[in-house]
Motif scaffolding. Structure first.
Motif, PDB file in Angstrom:
ATOM      1  N   UNK A   1     -16.450  28.075  30.389  1.00 28.94           N
ATOM      2  CA  UNK A   1     -15.625  26.721  30.427  1.00 28.94           C
ATOM      3  C   UNK A   1     -14.015  26.675  30.538  1.00 28.94           C
ATOM      4  N   UNK A   2     -13.478  27.921  29.942  1.00 27.08           N
ATOM      5  CA  UNK A   2     -12.099  28.181  29.939  1.00 27.08           C
ATOM      6  C   UNK A   2     -11.883  28.717  31.323  1.00 27.08           C
ATOM      7  N   UNK A   3     -12.488  29.739  31.909  1.00 28.07           N
ATOM      8  CA  UNK A   3     -12.489  30.447  33.238  1.00 28.07           C
ATOM      9  C   UNK A   3     -12.567  29.422  34.363  1.00 28.07           C
ATOM     10  N   UNK A   4     -13.567  28.607  34.285  1.00 31.80           N
ATOM     11  CA  UNK A   4     -13.889  27.493  35.334  1.00 31.80           C
ATOM     12  C   UNK A   4     -12.619  26.294  35.512  1.00 31.80           C
ATOM     13  N   UNK A   5     -11.883  26.212  34.432  1.00 33.53           N
ATOM     14  CA  UNK A   5     -10.948  25.039  34.490  1.00 33.53           C
ATOM     15  C   UNK A   5     -11.258  23.886  33.823  1.00 33.53           C
ATOM     16  N   UNK A   6     -12.739  23.939  33.387  1.00 34.76           N
ATOM     17  CA  UNK A   6     -13.401  22.699  32.722  1.00 34.76           C
ATOM     18  C   UNK A   6     -12.546  22.595  31.294  1.00 34.76           C
ATOM     19  N   UNK A   7     -12.389  23.348  30.815  1.00 36.19           N
ATOM     20  CA  UNK A   7     -11.638  23.439  29.293  1.00 36.19           C
ATOM     21  C   UNK A   7     -10.475  22.706  29.464  1.00 36.19           C
ATOM     22  N   UNK A   8      -9.476  23.015  30.364  1.00 32.76           N
ATOM     23  CA  UNK A   8      -8.183  22.207  30.541  1.00 32.76           C
ATOM     24  C   UNK A   8      -8.449  20.977  31.059  1.00 32.76           C
ATOM     25  N   UNK A   9      -9.378  20.641  31.943  1.00 36.29           N
ATOM     26  CA  UNK A   9      -9.638  19.303  32.124  1.00 36.29           C
ATOM     27  C   UNK A   9     -10.177  18.397  31.044  1.00 36.29           C
ATOM     28  N   UNK A  10     -10.811  18.844  30.298  1.00 32.97           N
ATOM     29  CA  UNK A  10     -11.549  18.183  29.061  1.00 32.97           C
ATOM     30  C   UNK A  10     -10.308  17.723  28.115  1.00 32.97           C
TER      31      UNK A  10
END
Length: 282
Positions: free
Chosen positions: A252-261
């Motif tokens: 989730x962090x490496x994919x950018x999904x963490x920041x997007x969330x």
């Protein structure tokens, strides 16, 4: 004939008692901890979170769940092969989290759950997926409180939640503070609004969510005075489940999904968004 009738009545009574016992046992359910991967393989997960924390874990009027913790929990579930439709949400108040996990009422909890040494004796943690700091929320027109030391003034009342890490830490660090412990942060917010208490303490990101929900009514004061590592709580000894959840958080962090969330759920609060943490595979 009389003997036969007596025997028949005794037999029926025994059957009735047996039926009652079976039904009672079935109603009690299992008190064994759950296996995250086994339940995910079956296509269903019971996930604990907060229901009253805007921006993190909030049950909306239409019963949908919103917030950063919800986004993280759903990402993990999807990584494990369970779609949103396979999730049952269960409210996880701070004081009940360990019990919910130990009794098998949830597969895992994503609910501002700080990783501590004492809790690690009872449950396992994946993560951290977020690092917060304890802060203070006061009424917008109150300039008398600038930090936790201000709360040691006579007559000042501080609110927090029973069983929470912030409540435990504030009592230890500032023993003169008049602390009132409620069952939920939303109850503390209501007490702050009504003037029953002078401040609310918990993690800064939680406070930012409440400040955003009630614009102009509250404000955060002072600097964060603790470090809180939010983890995903699950059954003690479920190493395979913990490792998979750690894999999901890292993806989730490496994919950018963490920041997007985080941007999606907390971006409008005005709270400065921090960088993602490093997962600790203890």
């Amino acid at each position: 004939m009389r003997v036969t009738r007596v025997r028949a009545r005794k037999y029926l009574s025994a059957v009735a008692l047996l039926v009652v016992a079976v039904v009672t046992l079935a109603g009690c359910g299992s008190s064994e901890p759950r296996s995250v991967l086994q339940d995910a393989k079956a296509g269903h997960l019971i996930i604990g979170t907060k229901f009253d924390q805007p921006g993190l874990g909030l049950r909306e009027p239409d019963k949908t769940m919103t917030g950063f913790d919800v986004e993280v929990a759903e990402y993990i579930a999807k990584y494990l092969g369970v779609p949103p439709g396979g999730i049952t949400w269960k409210e996880a108040p701070s004081s009940q989290r360990e019990t919910l996990i130990k009794n098998g009422e949830v597969d895992y909890i994503v609910g501002t759950y700080s990783i501590t040494d004492s809790r690690k004796k009872v449950v396992d943690f994946a993560g951290p997926y977020y690092i917060a700091g304890q802060g203070l929320l006061v009424r917008a027109d109150d300039n008398s409180i600038t930090g936790p030391e201000s709360l040691e003034q006579p007559g000042k009342k501080l609110c927090s939640v029973a069983g929470s890490t912030p409540a435990q830490k504030i009592k230890k660090a500032f023993p003169k503070v008049q602390l009132q412990q409620f069952d939920s942060y939303s109850s503390c917010v209501e007490a702050l609004h009504r003037g029953k208490v002078d401040a609310l303490t918990t993690d800064d990101i939680i406070l930012a969510g409440y400040a955003a929900q009630y614009p102009g009514e509250f404000k955060l004061v002072g600097k964060p005075f603790t470090v809180e590592k939010y983890g995903v709580g699950l059954a003690k000894g479920d190493t395979a489940g913990r490792n998979k959840i750690n894999d999901a958080i890292e993806q989730m962090i490496s994919s950018g999904a963490w920041h997007a969330a985080l941007e999606k759920t907390m971006g409008k609060s005005g709270y400065p968004l921090p960088p993602p943490p490093t997962v600790d595979r203890y």
